[in-house]
Design an enzyme around this catalytic site. Structure first.
Site, PDB file in Angstrom:
ATOM      1  N   ARG A  72     -10.452  30.288 -65.590  1.00 39.80           N
ATOM      2  CA  ARG A  72      -9.866  30.146 -66.920  1.00 39.80           C
ATOM      3  C   ARG A  72     -10.621  29.966 -68.135  1.00 39.80           C
ATOM      4  NH1 ARG A  72      -5.910  25.285 -66.672  1.00 39.80           N
ATOM      5  NH2 ARG A  72      -4.671  26.326 -65.217  1.00 39.80           N
ATOM      6  N   ARG A 141      -8.094  19.793 -73.056  1.00 42.72           N
ATOM      7  CA  ARG A 141      -7.883  21.473 -72.686  1.00 42.72           C
ATOM      8  C   ARG A 141      -8.065  22.271 -73.776  1.00 42.72           C
ATOM      9  NH1 ARG A 141      -5.755  21.858 -67.177  1.00 42.72           N
ATOM     10  NH2 ARG A 141      -6.751  20.067 -66.185  1.00 42.72           N
ATOM     11  N   LYS A 207      -5.625  15.188 -67.333  1.00 41.40           N
ATOM     12  CA  LYS A 207      -5.982  16.289 -68.323  1.00 41.40           C
ATOM     13  C   LYS A 207      -5.500  15.743 -69.517  1.00 41.40           C
ATOM     14  CE  LYS A 207      -3.165  18.957 -65.693  1.00 41.40           C
ATOM     15  NZ  LYS A 207      -2.526  20.086 -65.030  1.00 41.40           N
ATOM     16  N   LYS A 209      -4.050  17.304 -73.480  1.00 41.04           N
ATOM     17  CA  LYS A 209      -3.529  18.708 -74.205  1.00 41.04           C
ATOM     18  C   LYS A 209      -3.373  18.551 -75.752  1.00 41.04           C
ATOM     19  CE  LYS A 209      -2.140  20.760 -69.868  1.00 41.04           C
ATOM     20  NZ  LYS A 209      -1.169  21.354 -69.124  1.00 41.04           N
ATOM     21  N   CYS A 428       5.286  30.927 -64.385  1.00 41.95           N
ATOM     22  CA  CYS A 428       4.045  30.607 -63.883  1.00 41.95           C
ATOM     23  C   CYS A 428       3.605  31.543 -62.879  1.00 41.95           C
ATOM     24  CB  CYS A 428       3.942  28.978 -63.482  1.00 41.95           C
ATOM     25  SG  CYS A 428       4.817  28.825 -61.943  1.00 41.95           S
ATOM     26  N   CYS A 434      -1.333  30.321 -56.481  1.00 41.57           N
ATOM     27  CA  CYS A 434      -1.128  28.691 -56.675  1.00 41.57           C
ATOM     28  C   CYS A 434      -0.927  27.966 -55.375  1.00 41.57           C
ATOM     29  CB  CYS A 434      -0.135  28.373 -57.656  1.00 41.57           C
ATOM     30  SG  CYS A 434      -0.073  26.780 -57.985  1.00 41.57           S
ATOM     31  N   CYS A 473       7.306  25.217 -58.919  1.00 34.22           N
ATOM     32  CA  CYS A 473       6.933  23.870 -58.357  1.00 34.22           C
ATOM     33  C   CYS A 473       7.530  23.148 -59.782  1.00 34.22           C
ATOM     34  CB  CYS A 473       5.873  23.678 -57.885  1.00 34.22           C
ATOM     35  SG  CYS A 473       4.622  23.019 -58.933  1.00 34.22           S
ATOM     36  N   CYS A 477       4.184  24.195 -65.305  1.00 33.58           N
ATOM     37  CA  CYS A 477       3.321  25.168 -66.065  1.00 33.58           C
ATOM     38  C   CYS A 477       3.718  26.316 -67.267  1.00 33.58           C
ATOM     39  CB  CYS A 477       2.417  25.776 -65.242  1.00 33.58           C
ATOM     40  SG  CYS A 477       1.535  24.613 -64.264  1.00 33.58           S
TER      41      CYS A 477
HETATM   42 FE1  SRM Z   1      -0.495  24.132 -65.033  1.00 28.49          FE
HETATM   43  C1  SRM Z   1      -1.539  22.902 -62.169  1.00 28.49           C
HETATM   44  C2  SRM Z   1      -1.437  27.322 -63.966  1.00 28.49           C
HETATM   45  C3  SRM Z   1      -0.015  25.458 -68.293  1.00 28.49           C
HETATM   46  C4  SRM Z   1       1.170  21.236 -65.565  1.00 28.49           C
HETATM   47  N1  SRM Z   1      -1.555  24.630 -63.323  1.00 28.49           N
HETATM   48  C5  SRM Z   1      -2.016  24.044 -62.495  1.00 28.49           C
HETATM   49  C6  SRM Z   1      -2.818  24.851 -61.426  1.00 28.49           C
HETATM   50  C7  SRM Z   1      -4.290  24.980 -61.816  1.00 28.49           C
HETATM   51  C8  SRM Z   1      -2.431  24.600 -59.877  1.00 28.49           C
HETATM   52  C9  SRM Z   1      -3.459  23.768 -59.241  1.00 28.49           C
HETATM   53  O1  SRM Z   1      -3.706  22.523 -59.742  1.00 28.49           O
HETATM   54  O2  SRM Z   1      -4.084  24.134 -58.169  1.00 28.49           O
HETATM   55  C10 SRM Z   1      -2.073  26.320 -61.758  1.00 28.49           C
HETATM   56  C11 SRM Z   1      -3.051  27.686 -61.565  1.00 28.49           C
HETATM   57  C12 SRM Z   1      -2.125  28.620 -61.014  1.00 28.49           C
HETATM   58  C13 SRM Z   1      -2.820  29.967 -60.674  1.00 28.49           C
HETATM   59  O3  SRM Z   1      -2.763  30.456 -59.590  1.00 28.49           O
HETATM   60  O4  SRM Z   1      -3.081  30.501 -61.691  1.00 28.49           O
HETATM   61  C14 SRM Z   1      -1.712  26.173 -63.098  1.00 28.49           C
HETATM   62  N2  SRM Z   1      -0.758  25.916 -65.805  1.00 28.49           N
HETATM   63  C15 SRM Z   1      -1.131  27.251 -65.277  1.00 28.49           C
HETATM   64  C16 SRM Z   1      -0.861  28.300 -66.320  1.00 28.49           C
HETATM   65  C17 SRM Z   1      -2.156  29.417 -66.119  1.00 28.49           C
HETATM   66  C18 SRM Z   1       0.507  28.655 -66.033  1.00 28.49           C
HETATM   67  C19 SRM Z   1       0.972  29.777 -67.003  1.00 28.49           C
HETATM   68  O5  SRM Z   1       1.758  30.658 -66.503  1.00 28.49           O
HETATM   69  O6  SRM Z   1       0.290  30.180 -67.972  1.00 28.49           O
HETATM   70  C20 SRM Z   1      -1.127  27.594 -67.514  1.00 28.49           C
HETATM   71  C21 SRM Z   1      -2.580  27.474 -67.862  1.00 28.49           C
HETATM   72  C22 SRM Z   1      -2.636  26.890 -69.396  1.00 28.49           C
HETATM   73  C23 SRM Z   1      -4.142  26.990 -69.917  1.00 28.49           C
HETATM   74  O7  SRM Z   1      -4.775  28.035 -70.354  1.00 28.49           O
HETATM   75  O8  SRM Z   1      -4.821  25.904 -70.125  1.00 28.49           O
HETATM   76  C24 SRM Z   1      -0.773  26.098 -67.055  1.00 28.49           C
HETATM   77  N3  SRM Z   1       0.429  23.395 -66.774  1.00 28.49           N
HETATM   78  C25 SRM Z   1       0.609  23.969 -67.885  1.00 28.49           C
HETATM   79  C26 SRM Z   1       1.680  23.294 -68.747  1.00 28.49           C
HETATM   80  C27 SRM Z   1       2.054  23.835 -70.032  1.00 28.49           C
HETATM   81  C28 SRM Z   1       1.190  23.364 -71.071  1.00 28.49           C
HETATM   82  O9  SRM Z   1       0.209  22.803 -71.023  1.00 28.49           O
HETATM   83  O10 SRM Z   1       1.568  23.785 -72.254  1.00 28.49           O
HETATM   84  C29 SRM Z   1       1.898  22.161 -67.988  1.00 28.49           C
HETATM   85  C30 SRM Z   1       2.840  21.096 -68.483  1.00 28.49           C
HETATM   86  C31 SRM Z   1       2.466  20.385 -69.493  1.00 28.49           C
HETATM   87  C32 SRM Z   1       1.669  19.228 -69.153  1.00 28.49           C
HETATM   88  O11 SRM Z   1       0.455  19.349 -68.742  1.00 28.49           O
HETATM   89  O12 SRM Z   1       2.395  18.292 -68.737  1.00 28.49           O
HETATM   90  C33 SRM Z   1       1.053  22.326 -66.682  1.00 28.49           C
HETATM   91  N4  SRM Z   1      -0.447  22.257 -64.122  1.00 28.49           N
HETATM   92  C34 SRM Z   1       0.268  21.149 -64.560  1.00 28.49           C
HETATM   93  C35 SRM Z   1       0.204  20.217 -63.710  1.00 28.49           C
HETATM   94  C36 SRM Z   1       1.184  18.916 -63.807  1.00 28.49           C
HETATM   95  C37 SRM Z   1       0.429  17.935 -64.442  1.00 28.49           C
HETATM   96  C38 SRM Z   1       1.119  16.480 -64.436  1.00 28.49           C
HETATM   97  O13 SRM Z   1       1.004  15.720 -65.462  1.00 28.49           O
HETATM   98  O14 SRM Z   1       1.508  16.137 -63.351  1.00 28.49           O
HETATM   99  C39 SRM Z   1      -0.489  20.552 -62.477  1.00 28.49           C
HETATM  100  C40 SRM Z   1      -0.963  19.935 -61.161  1.00 28.49           C
HETATM  101  C41 SRM Z   1      -2.155  19.182 -61.476  1.00 28.49           C
HETATM  102  O15 SRM Z   1      -2.694  19.101 -62.271  1.00 28.49           O
HETATM  103  O16 SRM Z   1      -2.350  18.525 -60.464  1.00 28.49           O
HETATM  104  C42 SRM Z   1      -0.958  21.817 -62.902  1.00 28.49           C
HETATM  105 FE1  SF4 Z   2       1.614  26.535 -59.485  1.00 26.35          FE
HETATM  106 FE2  SF4 Z   2       3.475  24.690 -60.224  1.00 26.35          FE
HETATM  107 FE3  SF4 Z   2       1.892  25.335 -61.897  1.00 26.35          FE
HETATM  108 FE4  SF4 Z   2       3.839  27.249 -60.967  1.00 26.35          FE
HETATM  109  S1  SF4 Z   2       4.355  25.472 -62.060  1.00 26.35           S
HETATM  110  S2  SF4 Z   2       1.445  27.716 -61.447  1.00 26.35           S
HETATM  111  S3  SF4 Z   2       3.789  26.733 -58.689  1.00 26.35           S
HETATM  112  S4  SF4 Z   2       1.241  24.234 -60.010  1.00 26.35           S
END
Ligand code: SRM
Ligand code: SF4
Length: 557
Positions: A72, A141, A207, A209, A428, A434, A473, A477
């Site tokens: 990323r 981030r 993390k 943000k 997502c 993922c 899930c 994201c």
């Molecule tokens: Fe996310 C984890 C993809 C924005 C909350 N996110 C992941 C992971 C890295 C899975 C992992 O930990 O193994 C995903 C990778 C999937 C893949 O195969 O690419 C993933 N997140 C993404 C992206 C690519 C989704 C998208 O469709 O664009 C976004 C990347 C943003 C970036 O450029 O930095 C992405 N993730 C978000 C957002 C939205 C936002 O930030 O605006 C959230 C919700 C807001 C928040 O943070 O609360 C988000 N991602 C999570 C979480 C839950 C964190 C928590 O508080 O519990 C995880 C799980 C974790 O961190 O363990 C996670």
């Molecule tokens: Fe993976 Fe869940 Fe984030 Fe989708 S919402 S990219 S399934 S961690």
């Protein structure tokens, strides 16, 4: 030594960080070992701080794990020069799966990179003076800021502030450069004393943000961020920002200690206080976040449990000055503007919808090739949006026709012909990359939207815009908990359905139905649309109607 919280043991990640504060692990030596197709699980945790996730292709799991990497970028405010875009495009072709995945935080992900390609890809990004450092991990981030070209000159200052802050919050570990640029394994004993001036030895509990927004547009989904700045303009000047803190969406099914939370508006600060205030908020997370349970470690839980008044006091004591009370502001809309529009300086910009954020070539739509040709021909600046779309900016009047022609030849629509509902979707990545996905998302949503379009059409509602977001899930994201209609994966082909988000992105939605099966989607969604059509007030959107009507039914249980 890390302080243990309530005498519970620290999470494993905390122990790892404390033992290796430069986050180097054995990354460099494994990278240089041609026999290894993967890193150890512990090193996988360090990789995240470097912007890398170790994944495996879940479609192929039955025949054994095929390891690959997701990388990323850290692209502050989602702005790329033509040269930078060319680097990303070339690397996607050469080392990844020939696609660029635009993210919901204005960045780009490469998927499907095998280990032998990881080193060259990372080196090329750095050689082009870009980075992936702190794109993931327990640090701040990618900082978001509105990508739409400004309509007034003061808005440029918001961009400048977001870029400065992005740099100011970077960690200082020497290992990133050593591993990915110089290709050397640092000796940990030489760096055991590394103590990051901002993050300390153990970084954040989780993390963090940050986003900037310029009302009335809430295209960054400000209230979902740990730290937010709402630009306040008075008499044509940027006078400062309202500070928000404590937003976040991640939750786990059946775990009431985890939940989505909207940020609170804390107070007003002047422009020159941005960095100090951001650092103070970040260190409150650093010092009070729960280091024993990573599912409960985000800043939002500190705010919820200790309260906003406590948070403001703590912040002000760290700052040594008081914040003013928040100034009036109003958000009206989220989302992007598609098609051609005039910039304030007379040039034009073009907003292009990118379905599920995936820039790729298919038989009908060759978006990847089209964008590359536009960028090569006109040296166009590319901006990435928080809704996973693209904006081509600063286009001269004499370039418009040529760009239209290139896009047309590649099957790319510039006229926003897609249905309004499709253009307001996000998904997502979920399967197959993922590791946390419980259900499909990116590969499922376009087909579901075909079906919803059919439902809308048969009801004479085909111009209805409904903000729809799906995740595989509950981690959130694609920010499904702010959508008017959200789908959150529970199990293969089963989704929880959320309703009641609003157009301005200022209201969390609520779960209405659980575990709806794929085969029941038509009847469930068709039924809701019938009731919406019949019961809506004049001009009422789906999100407002469902918050008014369907939420009552949730209460009644
Ligand atoms: Fe996310 C984890 C993809 C924005 C909350 N996110 C992941 C992971 C890295 C899975 C992992 O930990 O193994 C995903 C990778 C999937 C893949 O195969 O690419 C993933 N997140 C993404 C992206 C690519 C989704 C998208 O469709 O664009 C976004 C990347 C943003 C970036 O450029 O930095 C992405 N993730 C978000 C957002 C939205 C936002 O930030 O605006 C959230 C919700 C807001 C928040 O943070 O609360 C988000 N991602 C999570 C979480 C839950 C964190 C928590 O508080 O519990 C995880 C799980 C974790 O961190 O363990 C996670
Ligand atoms: Fe993976 Fe869940 Fe984030 Fe989708 S919402 S990219 S399934 S961690």
């Amino acid at each position: 030594m890390i302080k243990e919280n309530e005498s519970k043991p620290l999470s494993h990640n905390e122990v790892l960080k404390e033992a290796d504060p430069i986050l180097a692990g054995e990354l460099a030596s494994t990278l240089l070992n041609p026999e290894a197709d993967r890193f150890s699980n512990d090193d996988g945790q360090f990789l995240k701080f470097h912007g890398i996730y170790q994944q495996d292709d879940r479609d192929l799991r039955k025949t054994g794990k095929k390891f690959m990497f997701m990388i990323r970028g850290r692209i502050a405010s989602g702005i790329l020069t033509a040269d930078q875009y060319r680097v990303y495009d070339d690397l996607a072709t050469q080392y990844a799966n020939n696609t660029l995945r635009l993210t919901s935080r204005q960045s780009i992900q490469f998927h499907g990179v095998v280990k032998s390609g990881l080193g060259p890809l990372m080196k090329s990004i750095n050689d082009a003076l870009m980075t992936t450092l702190a794109a993931c991990g327990d640090v701040n981030r990618n900082v978001m800021a509105p990508p739409t070209p400004v309509t007034e000159s003061w808005m440029e200052e918001v961009h400048a502030d977001s870029q400065c802050l992005s740099d100011a919050l970077l960690p200082t570990t020497p290992s990133y450069n050593a591993i990915w640029v110089e290709g050397v394994q640092l000796n940990l004993t030489d760096h055991q004393g590394h103590d990051d001036p901002l993050y300390g030895k153990t970084y954040l509990p989780r993390k963090f943000k940050t986003a900037f927004a310029v009302p009335p547009l809430n295209d960054v989904d400000l209230f979902t961020n740990c730290l937010g700045f709402i630009a306040i303009e008075e008499e044509g000047k940027l006078v400062g920002y309202n500070l928000t803190a404590g937003g976040g969406l991640g939750m786990s099914h059946n775990n009431p200690n985890t939940y989505p939370r909207k940020a609170d508006v804390i107070g007003f600060l002047k422009r020159d206080q941005v960095e100090a205030v951001a650092k103070a908020v970040l260190t409150v997370h650093r010092d009070f976040g729960d280091r024993t349970d990573r599912k409960h470690a985000r800043l939002k839980y500190v705010l919820e449990e200790k309260g906003v008044a406590w948070f403001r006091r703590e912040l002000e004591s760290r700052l040594g000055f008081a914040l003013e009370d928040p100034r009036p502001y109003r958000f009206e809309r989220q989302g992007d503007r598609f098609g051609w529009h005039q910039q304030a300086d007379g040039r034009s910009f073009l907003g292009l919808f990118v379905e599920t954020g995936r820039i790729k070539d298919t038989d009908e739509i060759r978006l990847k090739s089209a964008l590359r040709k536009v960028v090569d021909t006109y040296d166009t600046q590319v901006r990435l949006t928080p809704s996973q779309n693209v904006i081509l900016v600063n286009i001269l009047p004499e370039q418009v026709e040529g760009i239209d022609q290139i896009l047309k030849e590649h099957g790319v629509s510039t006229t926003h012909e897609k249905s309004p509902i499709r253009s307001a979707t996000m998904a997502c990545p979920a399967l197959p990359t993922c590791g946390l996905a419980l259900a499909e998302s990116e590969r499922y949503l376009p087909g579901l939207i075909d079906r919803v379009e059919g439902l809308l059409q048969s009801r004479g509602m085909d111009r209805e815009e409904i903000i729809v977001r799906m995740t595989g899930c509950p981690n959130g994201c694609a920010r499904p908990y702010m959508a008017e209609l959200g789908f959150v994966g529970r199990a293969p082909r089963k989704y929880n359905v959320y309703v009641g988000g609003n157009e301005s992105g200022t209201r969390l939605n609520r779960v209405y139905l659980e575990s709806v099966k794929d085969e029941d989607m038509e009847s469930v969604l068709g039924g809701m649309l019938d009731r919406f059509k019949e019961g809506r007030q004049e001009g009422e959107r789906f999100g407002d109607w469902s918050a008014r009507v369907l939420w009552e039914e949730i209460k009644e249980g």
